[in-house]
Every structure is written in C-alpha cells, then in structure tokens.
Design an enzyme around this catalytic site. Structure first.
Site, PDB file in Angstrom:
ATOM      1  N   GLN A 161      35.799   1.682 -17.864  1.00 17.95           N
ATOM      2  CA  GLN A 161      36.935   1.125 -18.610  1.00 17.95           C
ATOM      3  C   GLN A 161      37.025   1.690 -20.032  1.00 17.95           C
ATOM      4  O   GLN A 161      38.053   1.552 -20.684  1.00 17.95           O
ATOM      5  CB  GLN A 161      36.823  -0.401 -18.695  1.00 17.95           C
ATOM      6  CG  GLN A 161      37.062  -1.110 -17.382  1.00 17.95           C
ATOM      7  CD  GLN A 161      38.515  -1.093 -16.932  1.00 17.95           C
ATOM      8  OE1 GLN A 161      39.440  -1.023 -17.739  1.00 17.95           O
ATOM      9  NE2 GLN A 161      38.731  -1.144 -15.632  1.00 17.95           N
TER      10      GLN A 161
ATOM     11  N   SER B 215      35.468   7.369 -14.310  1.00 19.05           N
ATOM     12  CA  SER B 215      36.344   7.560 -13.158  1.00 19.05           C
ATOM     13  C   SER B 215      37.734   7.963 -13.645  1.00 19.05           C
ATOM     14  O   SER B 215      38.320   7.288 -14.490  1.00 19.05           O
ATOM     15  CB  SER B 215      36.419   6.243 -12.372  1.00 19.05           C
ATOM     16  OG  SER B 215      37.244   6.401 -11.252  1.00 19.05           O
ATOM     17  N   ALA B 216      38.272   9.052 -13.103  1.00 17.65           N
ATOM     18  CA  ALA B 216      39.515   9.627 -13.639  1.00 17.65           C
ATOM     19  C   ALA B 216      40.728   8.717 -13.486  1.00 17.65           C
ATOM     20  O   ALA B 216      41.633   8.725 -14.325  1.00 17.65           O
ATOM     21  CB  ALA B 216      39.797  10.979 -12.981  1.00 17.65           C
ATOM     22  N   HIS B 217      40.762   7.899 -12.416  1.00 17.33           N
ATOM     23  CA  HIS B 217      41.986   7.135 -12.172  1.00 17.33           C
ATOM     24  C   HIS B 217      42.159   5.967 -13.135  1.00 17.33           C
ATOM     25  O   HIS B 217      43.178   5.271 -13.103  1.00 17.33           O
ATOM     26  CB  HIS B 217      42.079   6.666 -10.713  1.00 17.33           C
ATOM     27  CG  HIS B 217      41.204   5.512 -10.334  1.00 17.33           C
ATOM     28  ND1 HIS B 217      41.647   4.209 -10.341  1.00 17.33           N
ATOM     29  CD2 HIS B 217      39.917   5.464  -9.938  1.00 17.33           C
ATOM     30  CE1 HIS B 217      40.657   3.408  -9.930  1.00 17.33           C
ATOM     31  NE2 HIS B 217      39.595   4.151  -9.691  1.00 17.33           N
TER      32      HIS B 217
ATOM     33  N   GLY C 221      33.787   6.022  -9.917  1.00 14.57           N
ATOM     34  CA  GLY C 221      32.910   5.172 -10.717  1.00 14.57           C
ATOM     35  C   GLY C 221      31.863   4.470  -9.866  1.00 14.57           C
ATOM     36  O   GLY C 221      30.702   4.327 -10.269  1.00 14.57           O
TER      37      GLY C 221
ATOM     38  N   CYS D 270      38.888  -6.370  -7.287  1.00 12.52           N
ATOM     39  CA  CYS D 270      37.946  -6.170  -6.185  1.00 12.52           C
ATOM     40  C   CYS D 270      37.702  -7.461  -5.429  1.00 12.52           C
ATOM     41  O   CYS D 270      37.281  -7.441  -4.295  1.00 12.52           O
ATOM     42  CB  CYS D 270      36.642  -5.642  -6.734  1.00 12.52           C
ATOM     43  SG  CYS D 270      36.907  -4.373  -7.957  1.00 12.52           S
TER      44      CYS D 270
HETATM   45  C1  LIG Z   1      37.239   0.623 -11.590  1.00  4.92           C
HETATM   46  C2  LIG Z   1      35.846   0.377 -12.041  1.00  4.92           C
HETATM   47  C3  LIG Z   1      34.744   0.865 -11.305  1.00  4.92           C
HETATM   48  C4  LIG Z   1      34.912   1.555  -9.990  1.00  4.92           C
HETATM   49  O1  LIG Z   1      35.428   2.844 -10.124  1.00  4.92           O
HETATM   50  P1  LIG Z   1      36.045   3.577  -8.837  1.00  4.92           P
HETATM   51  O2  LIG Z   1      36.335   4.968  -9.311  1.00  4.92           O
HETATM   52  O3  LIG Z   1      37.252   2.833  -8.458  1.00  4.92           O
HETATM   53  O4  LIG Z   1      34.973   3.568  -7.781  1.00  4.92           O
HETATM   54  C5  LIG Z   1      33.485   0.645 -11.805  1.00  4.92           C
HETATM   55  N1  LIG Z   1      33.294  -0.006 -12.970  1.00  4.92           N
HETATM   56  C6  LIG Z   1      34.320  -0.470 -13.704  1.00  4.92           C
HETATM   57  C7  LIG Z   1      34.038  -1.165 -14.996  1.00  4.92           C
HETATM   58  C8  LIG Z   1      35.622  -0.302 -13.267  1.00  4.92           C
HETATM   59  O5  LIG Z   1      36.637  -0.783 -13.995  1.00  4.92           O
END
Ligand SMILES: *Cc1c(COP(=O)(O)O)cnc(C)c1O
Length: 397
Positions: free
Chosen positions: A180, A200-202, A72, A328
């Site tokens: 999200q 983002s996949a995780h 992400g 973060c």
């Molecule tokens: C987790 C998150 C990110 C960052 O994504 P990563 O894959 O961990 O770099 C960016 N924006 C939001 C809203 C997130 O929750």
C-alpha cells in the site's frame, strides 16, 4: 449507461494508458524468453533489466536486490517462509502485527503449524505499532520482524524507519509489506533499514499479476519455487516480460508524481471526511486522526446502527464502488479483524466502509458520493430497529 464512480483504489487501480502502451510490444513483437541466449531472448532481457533498474531506483536499492514475483502475496509468502526455513536452526520466533494483510497473517499461521512461534503485536486505537513494542517482543529466538508500511484497510502508516533501526540493532531481519505504501509514501530501503520489501504493481496504476520482492544483498532466504534458474536461481518460472515492463513504467511514474498525486488525492479525501463528519451523526472515523500519518487515499468510517454490506450494496446501486472490511474477506460476514484490533466494537465494525480515492477521482465525484451517502445512511437507519431507539434525539441526517 449509469454513472460509475470508483472509490476502491486500495483494492486495485486501473493501469495507466501510457504504462499499458509500453507493455504492448512485449506481448507481440518482443516475445522472447528473457533466459534464451539468442537475439529474441536478449531483446526481452534488455527491457527486463531496464525495469529492474527503475524499481531499484524507486526504493534506493540495487538492481541485483530486485526479484520479480507474481504479486504482493507471493512476495510476502516468499520473504516470510523463505526466511523462516533458512534460519530455522537459529530460532523459531517471528514478530508481526495483528493488522497485517492476510498474505502475511495467513503465512505466519501456516508457519505456526510447522512449529514456529509468532507474536502478533496489538496496535493502538489509530492502528499504530511502536518500535518499543517490537523491541520488547524480541527474544533470543527471534529470526524475523515483519511489519507493514501502511495498512490497507485504515491507511495507517507505521513507523517503519524506527522499527527497522530496532531490527538492525538486534541483528534481526526486517521485512515490510509495502504494497500500500509504494508510490504513495517515500521509501528508502537503506535509510529505513529494510532487509526485505514486498510490492505489487496493480496498487500503483500498473498491471495485475506482477510484484517484486526486494531482498538486501547478503540476506539468505530459501527459494520459493523449484524449477528453472531465473532471477539468479532464486525464483523459478519464465519472466513475465510485459508485466515487468509495466511494473517498471508504473513505479517510475508513481514516484515521479507522488507529491502531485498525494496533494490531489488528499484534498479529495479531506473534503469527503469533513462532509461525512459534518452531516452524519453517530459515525466513527477509523485509523490515524493525524492525516500525515495515514495514506492520502484512505477514509474508513463505521456507521452506527447499520450494516456495512447494506451501505456497500446501496452505493453500488447508485454506481459508487467502495469496500466493506477488506476486499479479501468480503463475501464472509465476519467483521474486519483490523477494525477489531483497533478496538472498534464488533457491532460498529460490522457497519464499516472503506472509501479509497485515486488520482483520477474528481471533487464533483466526492460531492455526488457524499449526497448519495447521506441518503443511503438516512434510509438504512430509518429501517434499522437499532436506530429507532435513538430517534428521539433526531440527530441523524
Ligand atoms: C493488495 C495487498 C496485498 C496483495 O497483493 P497482490 O498483488 O494482490 O497479491 C498484500 N498486502 C497488502 C497490504 C495489500 O494491500
């Protein structure tokens, strides 16, 4: 072993076992470089193309509009910097919100140092920004609007479709950080007028280190890294085949199971919220009060007179994993800028905890957590010099 309960699903989720199983062959048997012209490469490319189709289908895009990234953060950086640098002759103004993820906020701050101007729109007490606010902020120098689909700390779901319509009417590019939202909220990039979207996949039971930037065909942005000609010469570096396969499998499953998962997760969340509000005094429920306008997984509370960090550590000792502020910024003792933007007073913001539920959590875990939380809050308040003053009222747990 001590019992452990994971209530930090907005920070990351586990990888689904069947997602992992689909990934495994791509570490060993099917290891080719997707750009190679021989059999090994072609075999990897078939899997990559299949995943690309799954991602596209999940958000109503075309496969040619999907670019695989490292997550992400990279997608946000690329969308925003790539647009700013491609359109700098046209204008230097970007509109975003005060409650974006650091991947957006810090990217915008970096662009400010290069001479771009950024409007960080304020939000309501529940964390909403309106399409009207966005429209009013537009100038003849505006080149990009970036508003998140759903907030990672308080779960507020923004009116993306209306904001997309405003962007379209003014012919300004619209990016949304949907990290999200994907898998939790229905998204259709055409109906929602989205030009660029990060995921983002995780965050939806896929692997870490793999993301996507959706970019509508015809939208011109600068490439982010110099190197090979992967991803239609837009994103250099050898494709992460196992990660990409995992992304495809995870998004397909998340979208197919969205209603079922949301029903389960929101029932847990609602039970938890009711328990907290009924049994703990002097607590503020942060984010949207309208549960339909917040992520099913999210409950965020500020507990008066005590520190979020202390609650977090006490719950951690009890085997319960939660987050204070954003994952973060934990480690720093700054209160969450998101909560401050919602108008939460600074002392109260210090006493905040995010509980984020996932599809594997159970009602029994919710009840156990509530019990532990009552004990922790009561104990910390007893020790708090701030709370003593109010003891006469005898309304704490
Ligand atoms: C987790 C998150 C990110 C960052 O994504 P990563 O894959 O961990 O770099 C960016 N924006 C939001 C809203 C997130 O929750």
């Amino acid at each position: 072993m001590q019992r452990r309960i994971y209530l930090d699903n907005s920070a990351t989720t586990y990888t689904d076992k069947d997602v992992l199983e689909k990934m495994l062959p791509y570490f060993t048997e099917v290891f080719g470089n997707g750009s190679s012209q021989h059999f090994f490469g072609r075999e990897a490319l078939v899997a990559i193309d299949e995943a690309r189709e799954k991602v596209a289908k999940a958000i109503g895009a075309k496969p040619t509009e999907i670019y695989f990234t490292s997550g992400g953060t990279e997608s946000d950086n690329w969308a925003i910097k790539g647009t700013a640098h491609a359109l700098k002759e046209k204008g230097n103004h970007i509109i975003t919100t005060a409650i974006e993820h650091p991947a957006v906020i810090k990217t915008c701050q970096a662009l400010e140092k290069e001479g771009f101007e950024v409007t960080y729109l304020p939000v309501t007490e529940e964390g909403f920004v309106t399409a009207k606010q966005v429209e009013d902020a537009i100038t003849d120098k505006t080149i990009l609007i970036s508003v998140m689909s759903a907030n990672n700390e308080v779960g507020t779901i923004e009116p993306i479709r209306e904001i997309g319509a405003v962007a379209k009417a003014h012919k300004i590019l619209f990016h949304t950080d949907a990290v999200q939202a994907v898998g939790n909220v229905p998204i259709d990039v055409v109906k929602d007028n989205i030009d660029m979207l990060s995921m983002s996949a995780h965050k939806f039971y896929g692997p870490k280190g793999i993301g996507v930037l959706y970019k509508r065909n015809g939208v011109r942005i600068e490439r982010f890294m110099d190197g090979g000609e992967q991803e239609r010469n837009m994103r250099a570096s050898t494709l992460n085949t196992p990660g990409i396969v995992g992304m495809g499998a995870a998004i397909e499953k998340a979208v197919a199971d969205m209603d079922k998962n949301n029903a389960h997760v929101s029932a847990l969340r609602d039970r938890f919220v009711e328990g907290v509000l009924a049994n703990i005094s002097d607590v503020r429920f942060n984010g949207s009060k309208d549960m339909k306008r917040r992520l099913a997984s999210n409950a965020n509370f500020s507990f008066e007179y005590i520190e979020g960090e202390s609650i977090l550590m006490s719950l951690d000792l009890a085997g319960i994993a939660v987050s204070s502020g954003s994952a973060c910024s934990s480690g720093s003792l700054e209160p969450s800028y998101v909560l401050l933007s919602l108008g939460v007073p600074i002392e109260l913001a210090h006493g905040s905890i995010r509980f984020s539920f996932g599809k594997n959590n159970t009602q029994e875990e919710v009840d156990y957590t509530l019990q532990k939380l009552y004990e922790v809050v009561a104990r910390l308040r007893e020790m708090s010099p701030l709370f003593k003053k109010f003891e006469g009222e005898e309304k704490y747990v």
